[in-house]
Enzyme design. Structure first.
Site, PDB file in Angstrom:
ATOM      1  CD  GLU A 326      -2.953  -0.773   2.443  1.00  0.00           C
ATOM      2  OE1 GLU A 326      -3.974  -1.487   2.498  1.00  0.00           O
ATOM      3  OE2 GLU A 326      -2.644   0.052   3.332  1.00  0.00           O
ATOM      4  CB  CYS A 327       0.675   4.322   0.075  1.00  0.00           C
ATOM      5  SG  CYS A 327       0.864   6.091  -0.259  1.00  0.00           S
ATOM      6  CB  ALA A 328       5.234   3.502   1.880  1.00  0.00           C
ATOM      7  CB  SER A 414      -3.457  -0.204  -4.574  1.00  0.00           C
ATOM      8  OG  SER A 414      -4.361   0.873  -4.596  1.00  0.00           O
TER       9      SER A 414
END
Length: 440
Positions: A326-328, A414
């Site tokens: 997720e993200c990072a 994502s």
């Protein structure tokens, strides 16, 4: 019954985090078991709450988990506590979009909790009474139990504010003078997390606990918290502990500080042995790992250090088990981040931008992945100042006006942050996918 109250404010920047965290720390100093909670999706404030109380900071977000889970999740986190302190988000009535949904007021109603309003009095005096009167009368379903005046300039200033508020009928529970000793540094996504400044954070925590204890009526605040009625709800549970059937490596350390406590609890209940690792310093994945979870955080701040850890990057690139990012985590899986080599699991380039992407997302999965199935709905949150190129030609998620995510048979990556308690099938699916692959 759990004694509880919500710390709210008319707007962001009034001092909610200072007051809430200081109150948590001051009560914990008295030997009380204090349960810390945060309204909304924020990961950073709960890290300070955890430091103040010695208990995990937990989020309460009706958007991410549904209204029906807010009280059960609260009771799960507050088990065994003497008192629970819930820090609000933004202004008291500010919710998702133009609605009140997922606002501090919404959560206060779901918890049946009295509200303490933190008012920044720095540039006003008698006007605080009009402000408080408006907040007290705007929605009679909210019980405004008291006010804490913040950034008071002098004894005279405090006296004028107290005199004006005496006419409002809302008691003043504290008056806090301006203090630079309790300031917490910020950067592009908010406060700097505890993990990145632990020594300084400990000193600041001591200072803010001293300040709140000296400036607020703790006995009256506790009395108010104890007026909260019993909650007609059953505590949430991730499920009975399961015998570990697989080992899952979960990224931590200074670069990966974003994660909800319930995720690890759900993984353990699904049969995972959750083992942390730090991509900044660990040169190998935990022995026997069959899956990797890469949560959110600040890889852009530590891009040089992450890139320099080539042995771990190579191992992640060669890993053939399921990866949830997720993200990072998405950025770490890219070929490069701001020109520095990353793991190269995804054929994308990542970079910092000057644009903040922020908001709740009502998303639909449009592809299968180790976590999702085509057609399933997910409510998540997006919060970053980075971009990846090229954009996915076959995204994992779509929502009104947007799309995001990369997926194949083993990777789910994502920008969308999900609270797994709102979709507990994610944990069981991920554990089952990990169980089917050989250990590293």
């Amino acid at each position: 019954m759990v004694a509880r109250l919500v710390i709210a404010a008319p707007a962001s920047g009034a001092g909610k985090t200072t007051v809430a965290t200081g109150l948590m720390a001051a009560l914990a100093r008295r030997g009380m078991a204090v349960s810390p909670h945060k309204v909304g999706p924020d990961y950073i404030d709960p890290s300070y709450h955890a430091m103040a109380t010695g208990r995990p900071g937990r989020n309460l977000d009706p958007w991410l988990v549904g209204e029906e889970l807010v009280a059960p999740l609260f009771l799960h986190g507050a088990a065994g506590a003497d008192v629970a302190v819930v820090e609000g988000v933004m202004g008291l009535y500010d919710g998702a979009g133009s609605t009140e949904f997922a606002s501090t007021a919404h959560v206060a109603r779901l918890l049946g909790a009295p509200v303490v309003l933190v008012v920044d009095a720095a540039k006003q005096s008698r006007s605080v009474a009009a402000l408080v009167h408006g907040f007290a009368s705007y929605d009679t379903r909210i019980r405004l139990g008291g006010v804490i005046l913040n950034r008071i300039g002098s004894e005279r200033h405090e006296a004028i504010c107290r005199e004006a508020l005496a006419e409002s009928g809302v008691p003043v529970l504290g008056a806090i003078r301006r203090s630079d000793a309790v300031a917490t540094p910020s950067r592009h996504l908010g406060l700097v997390p505890v993990a990145e400044r632990r020594t300084q954070a400990v000193r600041a925590m001591d200072a803010v606990a001293d300040l709140v204890a000296a400036s607020c009526d703790l006995e009256e605040i506790l009395r108010l918290a104890r007026t909260a009625p019993p909650l007609p709800a059953v505590p949430w549970t991730p499920g009975p502990p399961a015998a570990p059937v697989t080992r899952i490596a979960v990224a931590g350390g200074q670069a990966f500080t974003f994660g909800y406590t319930e995720q690890a609890e759900l993984l353990a209940a699904a049969g995972a042995e959750v083992v942390p690792f730090d991509p900044l310093v660990d040169e190998t994945l935990p022995e026997g790992a069959r899956g990797i979870v890469l949560g959110g955080g600040f890889p852009e701040v530590y891009a040089a250090e992450l890139s320099a850890n080539e042995p771990l990057r190579d191992q992640v690139a060669a890993f053939d088990g399921p990866i949830s990012a997720e993200c990072a985590g998405l950025l770490y899986l890219a070929r490069r981040l701001d020109g520095r080599p990353m793991c190269g699991v995804l054929d994308i380039e990542a970079r910092m931008t000057g644009t903040l992407t922020l908001g709740y997302r009502d998303a639909v999965a449009v592809r299968d992945s180790p976590l999702t199935r085509d057609g399933e709905r997910y409510r998540g949150h997006e919060f970053h100042r980075t971009a990846v190129e090229p954009a996915p030609d076959r995204p994992l998620f779509r929502w009104r006006g947007g799309a995001d995510g990369f997926a194949d048979g083993r990777v789910t990556a994502s920008y969308l942050h999900l609270h797994w308690a709102g979709s507990p099938r994610l944990a069981s699916r991920f554990v089952e996918a990990c169980r089917r692959v050989p250990a590293v």
